[in-house]
Design a protein around this motif. Structure first.
Motif, PDB file in Angstrom:
ATOM      1  N   GLU A 185      -5.142   9.522 -13.551  1.00  0.00           N
ATOM      2  CA  GLU A 185      -3.522   9.601 -14.617  1.00  0.00           C
ATOM      3  C   GLU A 185      -4.056  10.865 -15.955  1.00  0.00           C
ATOM      4  N   CYS A 189      -1.693  14.537 -15.579  1.00  0.00           N
ATOM      5  CA  CYS A 189      -0.511  14.605 -15.948  1.00  0.00           C
ATOM      6  C   CYS A 189      -0.281  15.246 -17.285  1.00  0.00           C
ATOM      7  N   THR A 191      -2.139  14.653 -20.131  1.00  0.00           N
ATOM      8  CA  THR A 191      -1.892  14.077 -21.263  1.00  0.00           C
ATOM      9  C   THR A 191      -3.570  14.384 -22.310  1.00  0.00           C
TER      10      THR A 191
END
Ligand code: UGA
Length: 467
Positions: A185, A189, A191
């Motif tokens: 993730e 994404c 991040t």
């Protein structure tokens, strides 16, 4: 997430450090006690950009090295298999390490887990891992087997991991795919990229990596097919470079012309002395054999391999035609690694060429920014000496050969280099310099797929080093 990574080679070590960097608790397992002890002391056995920093950052905090596969499995939710899959004599993959690890995982199971293949394996290996685990006592409903191939290039493995083009998850259940998706993730994404202490993104990083969820078999095939396609691209361009040489065309112009078609693309169109390394040569042979077993005679791959093998021979002929006889000639070699940015010399065409030169009784003096130590071991029986820098090896040499595409070699002081050489002859297997510039600088310059360059306005004898 609690993760175990079995195997601390290129793939396992990079994956362990990167999963720790993404916030997971990772146990990296290896059964080589001396390697393990070195890793536990914080030593990094491979030359890989950003890897020492990541290991130093997480070792003892979120990243642990252990010799106990059993304990690592019991402590983990996801177990990555990243052990070696060497070639057998017949080209097939030797999967005995994968089998051994699967057996041990099966015996150590203590709850629900996902077992993930990270090593490059033939299609259907996930089925075998499942069977072996069942045979060794793992309850049927306690585990999933998934394939999550890596697309890391040596030299840029850490940034390839953290800023990938795509992430392939081959899972046969949605739950399993969901867990692996969660693991990635921060990359999907982006991040991770926004973290202030993140490893910097390379200039050409894709903005959002594509997540591709497939069956385990498709994922296994994606890995072999990707490497085979890339190797085919290299052999294709090498073949075109050979035609360029025969007709006096220029491969750079041809590459510009064909690579500008977005369906083809410019990357992986660099001609040279052929591909090497621990992946392409092995994977091509393994894929050829996997296809054969599946009933498909993939002869295209034979041709890719043949062109690649011939590329080294062609380069050797180029050296001979520039120098005439090789016996007793002092030949400076820049580059021993299979490509720039790594200390890996496995299946390196540079090492193969050095051996061929020695067989012809040339006196070889070589330099590599990172691979000298490893090369020294494999070339111990050959009459090769090693220098400390490019100018040192060029000193009084009859010619200089460029065999690895190190950035450092592309930035050499070419005037200084020429003054070191006995004769201003450079035979470049990686097309690092412009033939026009080399000609201006007074070199006789031979490269791959481009017209030879001869010294401009100066005569070769005048350039001969004084004395
Ligand atoms: C390769 C793939 O690029 C990775 O995606 C894959 O994950 C990895 O194998 C693997 O299976 O583990 P790598 O072997 O590190 O990565 O090196 P590459 O950058 O692909 O280069 C392979 C060889 O091809 C080198 O000898 C290089 O000099 C040669 N090459 C590459 C060319 O001759 N021309 C090119 O245009 C590109």
């Amino acid at each position: 997430m609690q993760i175990a990574v079995v195997g601390s080679g290129y793939v396992g070590l990079v994956a362990s450090a990167c999963f720790a960097e993404l916030g997971n608790e990772v146990i990296c397992v290896d059964n080589d006690s001396s390697k393990l002890a070195a890793l536990q002391r914080g030593e990094v056995p491979i030359h890989e950009r950003f890897l020492p920093e990541l290991i130093a950052r997480h070792r003892g905090q979120r990243l642990f090295f252990s010799g106990s596969l059993e304990r690592a499995v019991r402590a983990s939710q996801v177990i990555f298999i990243a052990v070696g899959t060497p070639s057998r004599n017949n080209g097939e993959c030797d999967l005995s390490f994968v089998e051994g690890v699967s057996r041990e995982i099966g015996r150590a199971m203590n709850g629900r887990k996902i077992v993930v293949e990270k090593s490059t394996v033939p299609v259907c290996t996930s089925d075998w891992i499942r069977k072996i685990m069942l045979l060794n006592g793992a309850p049927r409903s306690s585990f999933d087997v998934a394939s999550n191939p890596e697309f890391l290039r040596e030299g840029s493995a850490v940034t390839d991991f953290l800023y990938p083009d795509r992430i392939v998850i081959g899972a046969d259940s949605d739950t399993c795919a969901g867990v692996l998706r969660k693991l990635y993730e921060p990359l999907i994404c982006r991040t991770y990229a926004r973290q202030k202490d993140a490893v910097p993104a390379p200039d050409d990083a894709t903005t959002i990596p594509q997540l591709i969820v497939t069956s385990a078999k498709s994922a296994e095939l994606i890995k072999h097919a990707s490497n085979a396609f890339l190797a085919m691209k290299i052999s294709f361009i090498n073949a075109i470079a050979n035609i360029c040489e025969a007709v006096g065309a220029n491969i750079e112009e041809v590459c510009e012309g064909i690579g500008s078609d977005r369906r083809i693309g410019k990357r992986f169109l660099a001609p040279g002395i052929g591909y090497g390394g621990s992946c392409f040569p092995k994977d091509l042979k393994a894929f050829r054999s996997v296809a054969g077993e599946a009933g498909y005679d993939f002869r295209l791959l034979d041709e890719v391999i043949r062109i690649n093998d011939e590329q080294c021979q062609r380069f050797l002929r180029k050296v001979r035609s520039a120098l005439w006889t090789l016996k007793g000639k002092r030949i400076a070699v820049l580059g021993l690694a299979f490509k720039g940015g790594t200390d890996d010399i496995r299946e390196s065409p540079a090492v193969e060429l050095v051996r061929a030169l020695v067989r012809e009784l040339a006196e070889v003096v070589a330099y590599d920014p990172a691979a000298t130590e490893r090369a020294r071991e494999v070339l111990a029986d050959d009459a090769v000496t090693f220098g400390d820098n490019p100018y040192d090896v060029a000193s009084d040499a009859d010619a200089l050969l460029i065999l690895t595409d190190w950035e450092e070699f592309a930035a050499l002081d070419l005037e200084r280099l020429r003054n070191e050489l006995k004769y201003p002859i450079v035979i470049d297997g990686r097309n690092l310099y412009s033939p026009e510039l080399m000609s201006e600088l007074g070199y006789m310059y031979f490269s791959v797929g481009r017209p030879d360059a001869m010294p401009k306005e100066r005569d070769v004898t005048r350039l001969k080093k004084a004395g």
